[in-house]
Motif scaffolding. Structure first.
Motif, PDB file in Angstrom:
ATOM      1  N   CYS A   1       0.832  -1.173   0.005  1.00  0.00           N
ATOM      2  CA  CYS A   1      -0.129  -0.094   0.097  1.00  0.00           C
ATOM      3  C   CYS A   1       0.927   1.409   0.033  1.00  0.00           C
ATOM      4  CB  CYS A   1      -0.761  -0.011   1.215  1.00  0.00           C
ATOM      5  SG  CYS A   1      -2.078  -1.214   1.102  1.00  0.00           S
ATOM      6  N   GLY A   2       0.391   2.290  -0.681  1.00  0.00           N
ATOM      7  CA  GLY A   2       1.101   3.658  -0.737  1.00  0.00           C
ATOM      8  C   GLY A   2       1.148   4.012   0.847  1.00  0.00           C
ATOM      9  N   GLY A   3       2.526   4.501   1.143  1.00  0.00           N
ATOM     10  CA  GLY A   3       2.473   4.841   2.611  1.00  0.00           C
ATOM     11  C   GLY A   3       2.442   3.749   3.622  1.00  0.00           C
ATOM     12  N   HIS A   4       2.440   2.607   3.237  1.00  0.00           N
ATOM     13  CA  HIS A   4       1.976   1.424   4.182  1.00  0.00           C
ATOM     14  C   HIS A   4       0.506   1.584   5.011  1.00  0.00           C
ATOM     15  CE1 HIS A   4       6.221  -0.720   4.146  1.00  0.00           C
ATOM     16  NE2 HIS A   4       6.357   0.358   3.354  1.00  0.00           N
ATOM     17  N   SER A   5      -0.126   2.186   4.176  1.00  0.00           N
ATOM     18  CA  SER A   5      -1.495   2.517   4.801  1.00  0.00           C
ATOM     19  C   SER A   5      -2.493   2.176   3.843  1.00  0.00           C
ATOM     20  CB  SER A   5      -1.478   4.104   5.000  1.00  0.00           C
ATOM     21  OG  SER A   5      -3.016   4.398   5.360  1.00  0.00           O
ATOM     22  N   ALA A   6      -3.608   1.390   4.595  1.00  0.00           N
ATOM     23  CA  ALA A   6      -4.773   0.967   3.952  1.00  0.00           C
ATOM     24  C   ALA A   6      -5.710   2.230   3.579  1.00  0.00           C
ATOM     25  CB  ALA A   6      -5.565  -0.037   4.905  1.00  0.00           C
TER      26      ALA A   6
ATOM     27  N   ALA B   1       0.045  -6.905  -5.675  1.00  0.00           N
ATOM     28  CA  ALA B   1       0.093  -8.012  -4.754  1.00  0.00           C
ATOM     29  C   ALA B   1      -1.096  -8.884  -4.645  1.00  0.00           C
ATOM     30  CB  ALA B   1       0.601  -7.559  -3.382  1.00  0.00           C
ATOM     31  N   ILE B   2      -2.086  -8.178  -4.466  1.00  0.00           N
ATOM     32  CA  ILE B   2      -3.519  -9.188  -4.534  1.00  0.00           C
ATOM     33  C   ILE B   2      -3.756  -9.562  -5.800  1.00  0.00           C
ATOM     34  CG2 ILE B   2      -5.972  -8.764  -4.121  1.00  0.00           C
ATOM     35  CD1 ILE B   2      -5.111  -6.562  -2.092  1.00  0.00           C
ATOM     36  N   ARG B   3      -3.752  -8.784  -6.873  1.00  0.00           N
ATOM     37  CA  ARG B   3      -3.753  -9.243  -8.457  1.00  0.00           C
ATOM     38  C   ARG B   3      -3.037 -10.523  -8.612  1.00  0.00           C
ATOM     39  NH1 ARG B   3      -2.784  -4.575 -12.273  1.00  0.00           N
ATOM     40  NH2 ARG B   3      -4.038  -5.660 -13.867  1.00  0.00           N
TER      41      ARG B   3
END
Length: 516
Positions: A136-141, A152-154
């Motif tokens: 995630c961008g900025g390690h934030s959901a 990564a989910i794809r």
């Protein structure tokens, strides 16, 4: 400055009067000006006429009335029932299904990373959360993801598909979405074009999930309904496809064929032979295939099995495997997860023209990205705990419990309905719904006509008013002329479902007697 402040109170009334005059002469407020009231820019007469044609029975007028009845009950208005049971929609958690622990653990860890320090969370859930947060961008959901979804989910979806089908899957052919519905509409937008007799036609099953009729109405396409064979447990008949295609070509340009498997609202599970026949038909007639497979985990009937269109297409080999264009859809809202509110899903495209696929990527970018929380839940569904991991046993026990309970409720539903003279319910082979057929006396048809309602809407509205049970009339899904049905979900807890079915059957018997 003091002089300016002193003058302001004397200027404001004049400014207000000027503003009022301006509003009266030029706004849609209805205030009279020199030319009288001006009609609004956007009115019922000037709005997009395609929106007027949109209907969505699952949340239609009968559900509006159900919400009103709930409000009346809260206000103490006497009713012949104590609660409204909304059996109109496949919302598992609203019907009491408990969330799968592992899915929620991964989501909680991603949304509130401080929980990663808590010993109460298992290490496999933490490992997945760390991997997803790193993506995630900025390690934030809370950050936007890439428009087609987190890479990564794809990748995890692609691996899930490879395990399911035994054939390769490419992450670049997978687009995550705000539920399967959003993905379906995106593909339809690519397909729809033309005017008059050149308008795009889409073959959809009848009965069908109203998303299709609503989306096609909004997009100005032509719905070509092919009848499922009720007398053969809602089987798909290629001869019927040919009939509808031939008739459709006289008034539009058929371009696509949609199949819902397992079926909604009909609950049938297509055989492998039927899927092969559909793929060959699409190849021969040059049709784009849409495979709505959101209920692929919900298969209950003995001897029934889910076969994905992609797997069957690959196994057919050339010329089908490398020619037939296919979009298949899946969702976290159904199956064993039931996470409707998180809005997560995906579409995988096969044999799509590269230029069109680029346009699909552009189209999804307009909406920025699917909800990241929904993407996270989707990842936990397609990348569940594996044998040997700490969450595996508990996860599998919860999953089996959900699906086993649904299988028992599917059987209970058809058994109780089929004991009632005048109601006939095909086996609920899969999905989450029953679609029973009801016989209605001539006087009931006349009473419905007098009220300007479809006969099954008249029945369902009376059922709601007298019992508090909310189901959806079959006319909202499409049905063979002269037949009447309703759709209800099998999701309520077994004890509540049994009471619901018995009350519904008793009401039907009373209704028929009243109008005989």
């Amino acid at each position: 400055m003091r002089a300016l402040r002193a003058r302001r109170p004397h200027r404001l009334p004049a400014m207000a009067a000027a503003a009022a005059t301006s509003l009266g002469s030029g706004s849609g407020s209805g205030v009279l000006g020199s030319g009288g009231p001006r009609p609004p820019v956007l009115s019922g007469a000037t709005m997009n006429p395609a929106v007027r044609r949109v209907e969505y029975a699952v949340r239609g007028p009968i559900v509006t009335r159900a919400l009103q009845l709930e409000q009346e009950l809260r206000q103490g208005v006497p009713k012949p029932f104590t609660e409204v049971i909304k059996a109109n929609i496949g919302d598992a958690h609203a019907m009491g299904q408990k969330p799968i622990t592992f899915l929620r653990q991964v989501a909680a860890l991603c949304v509130f990373p401080e929980l990663l320090q808590e010993a109460a969370f298992p290490e496999d859930a933490k490992a997945r959360a760390r991997r997803l947060l790193a993506a995630c961008g900025g390690h934030s959901a809370g950050a936007y993801s890439a428009s087609p979804g987190i890479e990564a989910i794809r990748q995890d979806v692609a691996q899930f598909l490879e395990r399911r089908d035994g054939v390769p899957a490419c992450p670049q052919n997978i687009f995550l979405a705000t539920g399967a519905s959003d993905a379906i509409v995106s593909i339809l937008k690519l397909l729809v074009c033309g005017e008059g007799s050149g308008r795009c036609g889409v073959l959809v099953p009848v009965p069908q999930y109203p998303l299709y009729s609503a989306a096609l109405a909004e997009l100005g396409a032509v719905q070509l309904g092919y009848l499922l064979a009720e007398e053969r447990a809602w089987a798909l008949d290629v001869a019927e496809l040919r009939r509808v295609l031939g008739e459709g070509r006289r008034r539009c340009q058929p371009r696509a064929l949609c199949v819902i498997n397992p079926g909604n609202p009909t609950g049938q599970v297509q055989s492998r032979e039927d899927i092969e026949a559909v793929i060959k038909f699409a190849y021969e007639e040059r049709l784009f295939l849409l495979a709505d497979e959101v209920y692929q985990d919900n298969v209950y009937a003995e001897g029934a099995a889910f076969h994905s269109f992609k797997k069957v297409l690959a196994q057919l080999g050339p010329p089908y495997a490398d020619t037939v264009e296919l979009a298949s859809f899946h969702s976290i809202s159904k199956g064993f997860a039931g996470e409707c509110g998180f809005r997560g899903g995906y579409v995988e495209v096969v044999n799509m023209d590269p230029e069109v696929q680029q346009q699909l990527a552009k189209l999804v970018s307009v909406r920025l990205c699917p909800p990241v929380a929904g993407q996270i839940i989707l990842d936990a569904v397609v990348n569940p705990p594996q044998p040997g991991e700490p969450s595996y046993e508990g996860f599998m026990a919860e999953k089996r419990a959900v699906l086993s309970a649904l299988a028992q409720k599917a059987k209970l539903t058809q058994e109780i309905f089929n004991r009632t003279p005048g109601i006939r319910c095909n086996p609920v082979q899969g999905a989450m719904y029953a679609f029973p057929r009801i016989e209605l006396p001539p006087r009931a048809l006349q009473a419905a006509q007098a009220q300007g309602q479809a006969p099954d809407m008249f029945f369902c509205m009376r059922l709601l008013e007298e019992t508090g049970i909310c189901v959806v009339p079959g006319s909202g899904f499409g049905q063979k002329e002269g037949t009447f049905h309703f759709r209800m979900t099998i999701l309520p807890p077994a004890d509540k479902l049994q009471v619901l079915l018995q009350k519904l059957s008793a009401f039907y018997t009373k209704f028929v007697k009243e109008f005989s």
